[in-house]
Design an enzyme around this catalytic site. Structure first.
Site, short mmCIF file in Angstrom:
data_model
loop_
_atom_site.label_atom_id
_atom_site.label_comp_id
_atom_site.label_asym_id
_atom_site.label_seq_id
_atom_site.Cartn_x
_atom_site.Cartn_y
_atom_site.Cartn_z
CG HIS A 83 -0.63 0.35 2.48
ND1 HIS A 83 -0.31 -0.59 3.43
CD2 HIS A 83 -0.47 1.54 3.09
CE1 HIS A 83 0.02 0.01 4.56
NE2 HIS A 83 -0.07 1.30 4.37
CG ASP A 217 -0.02 -3.92 2.69
OD1 ASP A 217 0.65 -3.44 1.77
OD2 ASP A 217 -0.92 -3.29 3.28
CB SER A 638 2.57 1.93 6.41
OG SER A 638 1.27 1.84 6.89
N1 ARG Z 1 -4.75 1.07 7.24
C1 ARG Z 1 -3.45 0.89 6.68
C2 ARG Z 1 -2.56 2.06 6.99
O1 ARG Z 1 -2.99 3.17 7.04
C3 ARG Z 1 -3.50 0.69 5.21
C4 ARG Z 1 -3.95 -0.66 4.84
C5 ARG Z 1 -4.06 -0.81 3.38
N2 ARG Z 1 -4.87 -1.97 3.09
C6 ARG Z 1 -6.16 -1.92 2.79
N3 ARG Z 1 -6.77 -3.03 2.65
N4 ARG Z 1 -6.77 -0.79 2.64
O2 ARG Z 1 -1.38 1.90 7.14
#
Ligand code: ARG
Length: 702
Positions: A83, A217, A638
């Site tokens: 991501h 991810d 992340s």
């Molecule tokens: N919530 C995560 C973050 O802000 C991003 C995850 C991305 N994956 C998804 N399925 N939207 O780091």
């Protein structure tokens, strides 16, 4: 003593009955020895603080200023989240090469794709320089006002010591604690590999911000430098970078209770937020953001489902919008469920009641009242301003372009220089991911949202015109705007920019944005006026809050490198629900829904599962997929490596759980977990699914 810890401690007591030793903290690296080493060793760490700060930290990368990555091979291979690389995948995707959907694997190094505009930064040196800086500040008679400037002056001295690197000093603890960062910047970053969407983001937005999780991810990048080792942008003569330090990857696994630490670049926290500020988030800022984004996402989603070209254009925009929209929904839900405003209020009152002089008591309660009054009085304006920025800066693409670049067009039109060339590049970049029909539909809907949610006298003037000249018909007005404005298509805009006679100020969309800007200024002024005293009080309140005992001080996240530690552990909720620390490939298979695009799986993964073709990555006939730890991370973390007691990479941080959505202003050891991808799933996908044994060998040095 009135310490920050005291306040947080009080909140913890309020919120959880079982008092555990919290592994709270996004720790500054130079303080690790003094503050954390002993505790970390007790939990299992086998490295010294020096090894982490001087050595390991050099492998940790700040990714484009909003995420984290790390070096994992001698040949500059970089690991981050899928991501985080999503923008890069999107920018390079087309209907023929749909990397976004299908993933991407470079068959050889010369097939790796340069990611334009991608910037990676590492710290070559991190040192506390408080003594030197404070001596300098004293000698220069630093005041509250000029401290920042003096510190920058001081940083310039170091700059001479480190040619080719970038020096920065950050100040904390009321400007008494100063940390020197010496950074190296890389600008030739290439995409090496990423799994398909269905594997990387399995569970989609439905599972986002929740545990248990089943995503994979990750993405691989590689850093290139000039032949003499400089981090210059893409050049065909650039060569692979050989980092001095890279992380060892361990596929040996771990257990519940194993020590686990992450190092990364958390973006923002406000752990000392007052009850009034949390009220503002809950009732003013978040609702506006949620309303606008939900309306826009619904439209984008339906267009994206019908047309792959549109999906490619809007995928990254949609993901960015949906991610923090859902975050805001979760934050509001958990502010209410945990009754955080009330509890913060109670802890503020307890703070005032404890051991202060009468004079102090009245000063601090007055301060809190001033903060609250300012925030409440500014609320309607602040709400309107949030609607404005969600609609005009983020929501409507055409108007967003004018917002960003409109003011320089009249100037650019009259020239034929580098600025114009640059501007034309910007136009092309912006309109590459624009579809007129989608944008028109979004704009109509968002104007309706504005009309319904912002009080009439705070709306831009054109809303009156819609009433008087268009019979209140927003669609009619917006249609006319898209038909008349040169900004509604790239071709028309380029033509207008090249035409020195064309008067852009008469353009309908341009005028709409001028009227918006006028009202926006008014909103700013109102907010400043209403909040003048409260902002001052907030600064004072924050200043008196911590007494900064040595040993447990960590400043709010500010995109600088931080370490967080804890252990691999389950999530046990107060209602008795147990969420075990680990998910497995069998769980991925069980969750599959062939008709739901968020839960679909590629057939190749299913056949690997059926054949039990897991390579060396299985335990008991299953592959470990994701796991959780109890560290303290937030947005910006992340892509952070999750490391074991020897400092080896065992996972990749990629999310936080739903129960922790208030983490930026409230840490709760019992509820907060860090969600990580298990490196064994990542290696399995690389080797068995993508057939990239070469990369696995590079990583594991086989
Ligand atoms: N919530 C995560 C973050 O802000 C991003 C995850 C991305 N994956 C998804 N399925 N939207 O780091």
């Amino acid at each position: 003593m009135f310490t920050k810890k005291w306040l947080v401690g009080c909140m913890l007591l309020c919120m959880s009955s079982s008092a555990v030793l919290a592994d709270e903290g996004m720790w500054l690296l130079p303080g690790l020895k003094q503050n954390n080493e002993a505790r970390m060793k007790k939990l299992g760490l086998q490295l010294s603080a020096e090894q982490i700060v001087d050595d390991l930290s050099q492998a940790i990368i700040s990714f484009n200023g909003n995420g984290t990555a790390s070096f994992i091979s001698a040949d500059g291979l970089v690991l981050t989240n899928y991501h985080c690389a999503y923008d890069g995948l999107q920018q390079n995707s087309s209907e023929e090469h749909n990397y976004l959907r299908d993933g991407f694997w470079a068959s050889s190094r010369d097939k790796e794709i340069p990611l334009k505009g991608c910037r990676l930064i590492i710290n070559r040196k991190i040192r506390e320089v408080s003594k030197d800086v404070n001596t300098y500040l004293q000698a220069k008679r630093g005041t509250k006002k000029n401290t920042y400037q003096l510190v920058q002056e001081f940083a310039d001295r170091y700059q001479r010591e480190f040619p080719g690197l970038k020096v920065s000093i950050r100040s904390y603890r009321n400007n008494t604690l100063h940390v020197l960062y010496v950074m190296q910047i890389f600008e030739d970053v290439r995409l090496v590999g990423a799994p398909p969407y269905e594997i990387a983001k399995f569970g989609g937005e439905t599972d986002n911000w929740t545990w248990p999780r089943h995503g994979c991810d990750f993405a691989y990048l590689r850093v290139y430098v000039s032949p003499d080792g400089k981090g210059r942008p893409y050049h065909p003569k650039n060569v692979v970078y050989h980092p001095d330090v890279y992380l060892k990857v361990s596929d040996k696994g771990f257990e519940k209770g194993s020590f686990a630490m992450s190092i990364g670049f958390p973006g923002y926290t406000d752990r000392n937020a007052t009850s009034a500020e949390i009220w503002e988030k809950r009732n003013v800022l978040n609702p506006a953001m949620i309303k606008v984004r939900t309306a826009r996402q619904k439209i984008l989603k339906s267009f994206m489902a019908q047309n792959e070209a549109i999906r490619i254009k809007y995928a990254a925009k949609f993901a960015a919008s949906a991610n923090y929209c859902k975050n805001a929904v979760g934050m509001n839900e958990w502010i209410d469920r945990l009754d955080i405003c009330q509890k913060k209020k109670a802890s503020e009152q307890a703070f005032i009641a404890s051991g202060m002089t009468i004079e102090q008591k009245s000063r601090y309660s007055q301060m809190l009242k001033t903060i609250e009054t300012g925030i409440h009085e500014a609320a309607p304006y602040n709400s309107a301003l949030t609607y404005y920025s969600e609609v005009f800066n983020n929501g409507c693409d055409m108007l967003n372009f004018i917002n960003g670049f409109g003011s320089i067009i009249p100037q650019v039109q009259q020239k034929d220089d580098a600025m114009k060339k640059n501007f034309i590049t910007n136009i092309k970049m912006h309109y590459k991911d624009y579809d007129e029909q989608v944008d028109r539909t979004v704009t109509k809907e968002l104007f309706r949202v504005l009309k319904e949610n912002v009080c009439q006298d705070l709306l831009p003037d054109f809303f009156q015109k819609i009433e008087s000249d268009y019979g209140g018909d927003i669609d009619l007005f917006v249609n006319e705007m898209y038909e008349k404005s040169v900004f509604s298509t790239q071709e028309r805009l380029l033509k207008a920019v090249m035409d020195k006679q064309y008067n852009i100020k008469e353009d309908m969309a341009y005028r709409v944005m001028e009227q918006m800007e006028e009202k926006r200024k008014m909103l700013f002024n109102q907010i400043n006026e209403k909040k003048e005293k409260s902002s001052q009080a907030l600064i004072e309140y924050a200043r008196m809050l911590p007494d900064f005992r040595a040993g447990d001080y960590y400043p709010n996240a500010d995109k600088t490198i931080r370490l967080s530690y804890g252990t691999v552990c389950d999530l046990l909720l107060p209602d008795g629900t147990e969420k075990p620390f680990q998910t497995m490939l069998s769980g991925v298979m069980a969750k599959e829904q062939p008709d739901n695009p968020e839960f679909r799986l590629p057939s190749k993964l299913k056949s690997l599962w059926q054949q039990k073709d897991f390579g060396t990555y299985a335990i008991n006939g299953d592959v470990p997929v994701d796991f959780i730890t109890n560290g303290d991370v937030t947005g910006g973390n992340s892509g952070s490596p999750m490391l074991n007691a020897q400092g080896e990479l065992i996972g990749l941080v990629f999310d936080c759980n739903w129960e922790s959505m208030t983490r930026d202003f409230n840490y709760d050891q019992n509820l907060h977990r860090v969600i990580c991808l298990d490196v064994r799933y990542l290696l399995f996908i690389t080797e068995k699914y993508a057939g990239m044994k070469r990369l696995v060998d590079e990583i594991l040095k086989k």
